[in-house]
Design a protein around this motif. Structure first.
Motif, short mmCIF file in Angstrom:
data_model
loop_
_atom_site.label_atom_id
_atom_site.label_comp_id
_atom_site.label_asym_id
_atom_site.label_seq_id
_atom_site.Cartn_x
_atom_site.Cartn_y
_atom_site.Cartn_z
N THR A 128 27.20 27.34 81.70
CA THR A 128 28.39 27.94 82.34
C THR A 128 28.34 27.93 83.94
O THR A 128 27.49 28.52 84.36
N GLY A 129 29.72 27.76 84.31
CA GLY A 129 29.77 28.05 85.79
C GLY A 129 30.14 29.71 86.20
O GLY A 129 30.21 29.90 87.18
N TYR A 130 30.46 30.27 85.06
CA TYR A 130 30.74 31.40 85.15
C TYR A 130 29.38 32.39 85.28
O TYR A 130 28.39 31.96 84.73
N VAL A 131 29.41 33.63 86.00
CA VAL A 131 28.19 34.43 86.21
C VAL A 131 28.49 35.46 85.14
O VAL A 131 29.54 35.73 84.48
N TRP A 132 27.45 36.08 84.67
CA TRP A 132 27.19 36.88 83.31
C TRP A 132 28.61 38.11 83.26
O TRP A 132 29.16 37.77 82.32
N ASP A 133 28.69 38.65 84.33
CA ASP A 133 29.90 39.78 84.39
C ASP A 133 31.20 39.03 84.15
O ASP A 133 32.02 39.73 83.55
N GLU A 134 31.34 37.93 84.72
CA GLU A 134 32.57 37.31 84.61
C GLU A 134 33.06 36.74 83.14
O GLU A 134 34.20 36.84 82.79
N ILE A 194 21.82 32.00 78.25
CA ILE A 194 22.98 31.34 78.85
C ILE A 194 22.54 31.15 80.44
O ILE A 194 21.66 32.02 81.07
N VAL A 195 22.64 30.04 80.84
CA VAL A 195 22.37 29.54 82.01
C VAL A 195 23.49 29.84 82.62
O VAL A 195 24.63 29.17 82.73
N ASP A 196 23.73 30.86 83.74
CA ASP A 196 24.98 31.33 84.36
C ASP A 196 24.97 30.71 85.86
O ASP A 196 24.04 30.56 86.17
N GLY A 197 26.09 30.79 86.15
CA GLY A 197 26.54 30.67 87.49
C GLY A 197 26.80 29.21 87.99
O GLY A 197 26.41 28.31 87.50
N PRO A 198 27.63 28.93 89.01
CA PRO A 198 28.17 27.76 89.86
C PRO A 198 26.78 27.03 90.21
O PRO A 198 25.91 27.74 90.65
N PHE A 199 26.81 25.85 90.22
CA PHE A 199 25.93 25.06 91.04
C PHE A 199 26.20 25.08 92.37
O PHE A 199 27.35 24.85 92.69
N ILE A 200 25.14 25.54 93.14
CA ILE A 200 25.33 25.69 94.65
C ILE A 200 24.69 24.75 95.43
O ILE A 200 23.38 24.85 95.21
N GLN A 201 25.11 23.46 95.86
CA GLN A 201 24.40 22.49 96.49
C GLN A 201 23.32 23.19 97.53
O GLN A 201 22.10 22.66 97.61
N SER A 221 20.50 25.04 90.70
CA SER A 221 20.33 25.70 91.79
C SER A 221 19.85 27.03 91.82
O SER A 221 19.75 27.56 90.55
N SER A 222 18.96 27.63 92.83
CA SER A 222 18.45 28.78 92.62
C SER A 222 19.28 30.11 92.25
O SER A 222 18.60 31.11 91.92
N ASN A 223 20.53 30.12 92.52
CA ASN A 223 21.39 31.14 92.14
C ASN A 223 21.76 31.35 90.42
O ASN A 223 22.20 32.23 90.05
N GLN A 224 21.44 30.13 89.73
CA GLN A 224 21.60 30.29 88.23
C GLN A 224 20.41 30.86 87.62
O GLN A 224 19.35 30.59 87.88
N ARG A 225 21.04 31.56 86.57
CA ARG A 225 19.75 32.45 85.88
C ARG A 225 19.61 31.94 84.56
O ARG A 225 20.78 31.52 83.94
N LEU A 226 18.51 32.10 83.84
CA LEU A 226 18.34 31.73 82.55
C LEU A 226 18.36 33.11 81.54
O LEU A 226 17.33 33.77 81.74
#
Length: 171
Positions: free
Chosen positions: A99-105, A124-131, A143-148
């Motif tokens: 998902t492009g949402y982060v966990w809290d969202e 859940i792999v969260d967060g938007p892809f940040i180029q 991208s490294s901002n995304q969490r598993l």
């Protein structure tokens, strides 16, 4: 119930560990620059199918470790995504969702179906892809901002617990 999909990959090795089925949901509002699947953004694109037909297209075998709900973003079609997740858990398989949402969202979305979908996922792999944070070869994310995120452990402890591959070298 109808579901709009971009496609199904019945034998994926890039959408989570092991051999998996990847269901690509159609529709996403995140519109991440550099997205790997921009063709899935349009909510009217892809193909609309009845849920039983979708399930008949999913070629589950004993070799399949789990299902990955991706897209697009499966959290824009939470009811069919939830039904797929439940079915695969009944089969003894694991469920991952991107998902492009982060966990809290995800918890800001006031929809009980979304909340049930979160709870039905194993990871859940969260967060938007940040180029600018893209890392070639990064395991199961772009991208490294995304969490598993390990969902059950995170819900239990209320601290984000990340999935670590058994093949990851920890120093």
């Amino acid at each position: 119930m109808k579901v709009r999909i971009a496609g199904i990959v019945n034998e994926s090795v890039s959408d989570g560990p092991g051999l998996r089925i990847a269901v690509f949901f159609q529709g996403c509002k995140h519109h991440c620059p550099g997205c790997h699947n921009p063709q899935t953004w349009n909510f009217e694109g892809g193909e609309e199918v009845e849920f039983p037909e979708l399930m008949s297209r999913i070629a589950d075998t004993p070799l399949i470790r789990g299902v990955t709900l991706t897209g697009g973003d499966p959290f824009y079609q939470p009811q069919p995504a939830l039904e797929i997740a439940r079915e695969f858990h009944l089969r003894g398989k694991e469920v991952w969702a991107y998902t492009g949402y982060v966990w809290d969202e995800l918890f800001d979305i006031q929809d009980p179906v979304v909340q049930n979908l979160v709870r039905e996922c194993d990871v859940i792999v969260d967060g938007p892809f940040i180029q600018s944070q893209a890392v070639p070869g990064l395991k199961y994310r772009g991208s490294s901002n995304q969490r598993l995120i390990l969902v059950r452990e995170t819900l239990k402890t209320r601290v984000i617990t990340e999935w670590i591959s058994p093949f990851t070298k920890i120093s």
